[in-house]
Write an enzyme that holds these catalytic residues in place. Sequence first.
Site, PDB file in Angstrom:
ATOM      1  N   ASP A 299       1.704   4.961   0.488  1.00  0.00           N
ATOM      2  CA  ASP A 299       1.166   6.066   1.256  1.00  0.00           C
ATOM      3  C   ASP A 299       1.139   7.359   0.439  1.00  0.00           C
ATOM      4  O   ASP A 299       2.148   7.743  -0.178  1.00  0.00           O
ATOM      5  CB  ASP A 299       2.018   6.273   2.514  1.00  0.00           C
ATOM      6  CG  ASP A 299       1.529   7.411   3.382  1.00  0.00           C
ATOM      7  OD1 ASP A 299       0.407   7.303   3.916  1.00  0.00           O
ATOM      8  OD2 ASP A 299       2.261   8.418   3.517  1.00  0.00           O
ATOM      9  N   ALA A 300       0.004   8.041   0.450  1.00  0.00           N
ATOM     10  CA  ALA A 300      -0.163   9.405  -0.080  1.00  0.00           C
ATOM     11  C   ALA A 300       0.567   9.637  -1.393  1.00  0.00           C
ATOM     12  O   ALA A 300       1.473  10.464  -1.481  1.00  0.00           O
ATOM     13  CB  ALA A 300       0.293  10.425   0.967  1.00  0.00           C
TER      14      ALA A 300
ATOM     15  N   HIS B 154     -16.093   9.302   3.473  1.00  0.00           N
ATOM     16  CA  HIS B 154     -16.569  10.592   3.944  1.00  0.00           C
ATOM     17  C   HIS B 154     -18.086  10.692   3.863  1.00  0.00           C
ATOM     18  O   HIS B 154     -18.744  11.213   4.785  1.00  0.00           O
ATOM     19  CB  HIS B 154     -15.940  11.725   3.129  1.00  0.00           C
ATOM     20  CG  HIS B 154     -14.443  11.814   3.256  1.00  0.00           C
ATOM     21  ND1 HIS B 154     -13.724  11.112   4.205  1.00  0.00           N
ATOM     22  CD2 HIS B 154     -13.528  12.523   2.542  1.00  0.00           C
ATOM     23  CE1 HIS B 154     -12.439  11.402   4.067  1.00  0.00           C
ATOM     24  NE2 HIS B 154     -12.295  12.248   3.074  1.00  0.00           N
TER      25      HIS B 154
ATOM     26  N   GLU C 245      -2.799   5.037  -1.830  1.00  0.00           N
ATOM     27  CA  GLU C 245      -3.618   6.002  -1.106  1.00  0.00           C
ATOM     28  C   GLU C 245      -3.535   7.295  -1.910  1.00  0.00           C
ATOM     29  O   GLU C 245      -2.465   7.891  -2.012  1.00  0.00           O
ATOM     30  CB  GLU C 245      -3.119   6.245   0.307  1.00  0.00           C
ATOM     31  CG  GLU C 245      -3.994   7.258   1.047  1.00  0.00           C
ATOM     32  CD  GLU C 245      -3.307   7.941   2.212  1.00  0.00           C
ATOM     33  OE1 GLU C 245      -4.007   8.584   3.009  1.00  0.00           O
ATOM     34  OE2 GLU C 245      -2.070   7.846   2.334  1.00  0.00           O
TER      35      GLU C 245
ATOM     36  N   GLY D 114      -7.308   7.953  13.839  1.00  0.00           N
ATOM     37  CA  GLY D 114      -6.188   8.551  14.564  1.00  0.00           C
ATOM     38  C   GLY D 114      -5.997  10.025  14.328  1.00  0.00           C
ATOM     39  O   GLY D 114      -5.366  10.707  15.151  1.00  0.00           O
ATOM     40  N   ASN D 115      -6.514  10.565  13.235  1.00  0.00           N
ATOM     41  CA  ASN D 115      -6.360  11.992  12.995  1.00  0.00           C
ATOM     42  C   ASN D 115      -7.424  12.829  13.693  1.00  0.00           C
ATOM     43  O   ASN D 115      -7.415  14.057  13.592  1.00  0.00           O
ATOM     44  CB  ASN D 115      -6.350  12.290  11.495  1.00  0.00           C
ATOM     45  CG  ASN D 115      -5.016  11.904  10.864  1.00  0.00           C
ATOM     46  OD1 ASN D 115      -4.002  11.794  11.539  1.00  0.00           O
ATOM     47  ND2 ASN D 115      -5.014  11.694   9.563  1.00  0.00           N
TER      48      ASN D 115
ATOM     49  N   ARG E 223       0.874  -1.163   0.000  1.00  0.00           N
ATOM     50  CA  ARG E 223       0.000   0.000   0.000  1.00  0.00           C
ATOM     51  C   ARG E 223       0.918   1.222   0.000  1.00  0.00           C
ATOM     52  O   ARG E 223       1.766   1.391   0.883  1.00  0.00           O
ATOM     53  CB  ARG E 223      -0.899  -0.019   1.229  1.00  0.00           C
ATOM     54  CG  ARG E 223      -1.880   1.166   1.341  1.00  0.00           C
ATOM     55  CD  ARG E 223      -1.335   2.236   2.261  1.00  0.00           C
ATOM     56  NE  ARG E 223      -2.330   3.244   2.596  1.00  0.00           N
ATOM     57  CZ  ARG E 223      -2.073   4.351   3.270  1.00  0.00           C
ATOM     58  NH1 ARG E 223      -0.840   4.607   3.679  1.00  0.00           N
ATOM     59  NH2 ARG E 223      -3.014   5.216   3.551  1.00  0.00           N
TER      60      ARG E 223
ATOM     61  N   GLN F 202      -8.447   7.995   9.564  1.00  0.00           N
ATOM     62  CA  GLN F 202      -9.741   8.588   9.879  1.00  0.00           C
ATOM     63  C   GLN F 202     -10.090   8.458  11.352  1.00  0.00           C
ATOM     64  O   GLN F 202     -10.897   9.241  11.861  1.00  0.00           O
ATOM     65  CB  GLN F 202     -10.829   7.960   9.004  1.00  0.00           C
ATOM     66  CG  GLN F 202     -10.581   8.078   7.510  1.00  0.00           C
ATOM     67  CD  GLN F 202     -10.457   9.514   7.028  1.00  0.00           C
ATOM     68  OE1 GLN F 202     -10.908  10.442   7.696  1.00  0.00           O
ATOM     69  NE2 GLN F 202      -9.840   9.711   5.878  1.00  0.00           N
TER      70      GLN F 202
ATOM     71  N   HIS G  68      -0.423  11.211  -3.831  1.00  0.00           N
ATOM     72  CA  HIS G  68      -0.644  12.575  -4.318  1.00  0.00           C
ATOM     73  C   HIS G  68       0.516  13.495  -3.938  1.00  0.00           C
ATOM     74  O   HIS G  68       0.631  14.597  -4.470  1.00  0.00           O
ATOM     75  CB  HIS G  68      -1.963  13.143  -3.778  1.00  0.00           C
ATOM     76  CG  HIS G  68      -2.180  12.895  -2.324  1.00  0.00           C
ATOM     77  ND1 HIS G  68      -2.834  11.783  -1.842  1.00  0.00           N
ATOM     78  CD2 HIS G  68      -1.813  13.607  -1.227  1.00  0.00           C
ATOM     79  CE1 HIS G  68      -2.883  11.826  -0.523  1.00  0.00           C
ATOM     80  NE2 HIS G  68      -2.271  12.926  -0.126  1.00  0.00           N
TER      81      HIS G  68
END
Length: 580
Positions: free
Chosen positions: A246-247, A312, A283, A380-381, A244, A378, A249
Amino acid sequence: MHNFRIWAPAVKSAAVKIDGSITRLRPDHGGWWQVPVHFASHGTDYQFILDGDGYAVPDPRSPWQPQGVHGPSRILDHSAFTWTDQQWQPPSWPEAIVYELHIGTFTPEGTLDAARERIDYLRDLGITHVELLPVAAFPGKHGWGYDGVDLFAPQESYGGPEALKRFVDACHANGLAVLLDVVYNHFGPSGNYVGRFGPYFTSSHHTPWGDAVNLEDAGSHEVRRFFCDNALMWLRDYHFDGLRLDAVHAYMDRSAINFMEQLSIETRALEAETGRQYVLIAESDLNDPRVVSPRNENGYGLDAQWSDDFHHALVTMLTDDRSGYYSDFGSIADLAKSLKQVFVYDGRYSQHRDRIHGRPVANLPAWRFLGYAQNHDQVGNRAGGERLSHLTTPGRARIAAALVLTAPFVPMLFQGEEWAASTPFQYFTDHEDKELGRLVSEGRAKEFAAFGWKPEDVPDPQDSATFERSKLAWQDLQEPGHQEMLAWYKKLIALRRGVPELTDGSLADVEVLFSEEQKWLTMRRGQIFFAFNIAEETVRLSVPTGAKLILASYGGIVVEQDSLSLPSDSVAILRIQEEK
């Protein structure tokens, strides 16, 4: 004998230090340095000295950091481990059920060997893929893992390289595939020495972590090689079944062949070499289907990506939270669109971003996307690390579970979700640099002050109690309420694994109806009919004639011929009988 080899175009001299003995490396072409050392072998500790400054640093490609990220590296012979999974092949990805797991908090011990003792539980739950949060060496004894700096070395406090191999091998022996979360968009702020060796970063782009990783400027070919070699190592030497990313973007890359495409190409080549199948999951905050489109269709060729729009839309509907990025969501119509079209923002104006965002998914199968009600971010933040079961009613938590496990996406659960764990999952760190630790603690308190939180009410990431508080309390399973939630998840998982149309990924065959005013939604996928009601009163809904109730979140749900009576905060799943 061991051949020491480093890419260090930024230095004029390099040497390797072993037990006080210093051997100079010889320059090679392309900024590489190397030297064979006859007395070095598996288990030998070593460090590098650059430009003769006398300051010893770890190997950027260190396979083992037994004394932490600032200590010496250790040679690791991967052939020394005896694997038992020679005949292993992972379950089919479209049929996957993923379980996201953080080694440090999954068990009281917080180690890979302790997690290995829970494999029977994971197998009996019915999941197919275990996804580990990052295990690459990070500073301190505990953390989320996203501050990794020695990307080739498994975290020692988790058990190190051998324990990681034991865990993967045992999962395979029990029919479970294992995925690994890897971080290629930044390095952690402490113990990060790669910048001394070469141009691993570029000031051409900036990210939330500072200068971007260099994927397109001078020297980027070797930086990309570093990350691709890292990915291939986890798949080849540790037998992971996928990664996976991470981020993605935050990958700043305008190259003709994007880094993600390069990684996809090299992973497919490794498949041909090993005879095993691997999955690459992104992600991505881009809402760009090119990430998971085939390369021959001008995509990057990754296998799947997380789908935050579904999450969301689901969470805002169930909790009425409208803070931050949740402000873009809140209607049942958004949820319905995500079930049919994946991206809610597919070329639509986003108020949170103040711009047009995304593009349509088009003809991709839904198993290219992961759907979830909870994940480490979602949960932990949030300031207090609250789980969905802490934010809403048990009935609505059951609705979320049922929707995740009957939706067209590949479902993903977050550890403990399946029994509505009593413990939170908070943000925790163990930075040994006290000044850095202070800045992290103050930054966390300041971040949530903007949302009205008092600083003293925000858990301190550097306080060990924050970490201890986040560990799963397995004794929850002795209590009836948690047992009932676990039983609900097991029934849903068994249903998904037993009904082919739930895993076919066909978005065209998803039929959704809803009422914004009356607060209900129905979804049909083949012979499975799903319905929920979040209104305060019971609703009566039309159902296909002859449909039979097969799962109900609570009693009081009644099916009569072609109608369904659905109480508040409840969900029903029916099977439509085939016409003869």
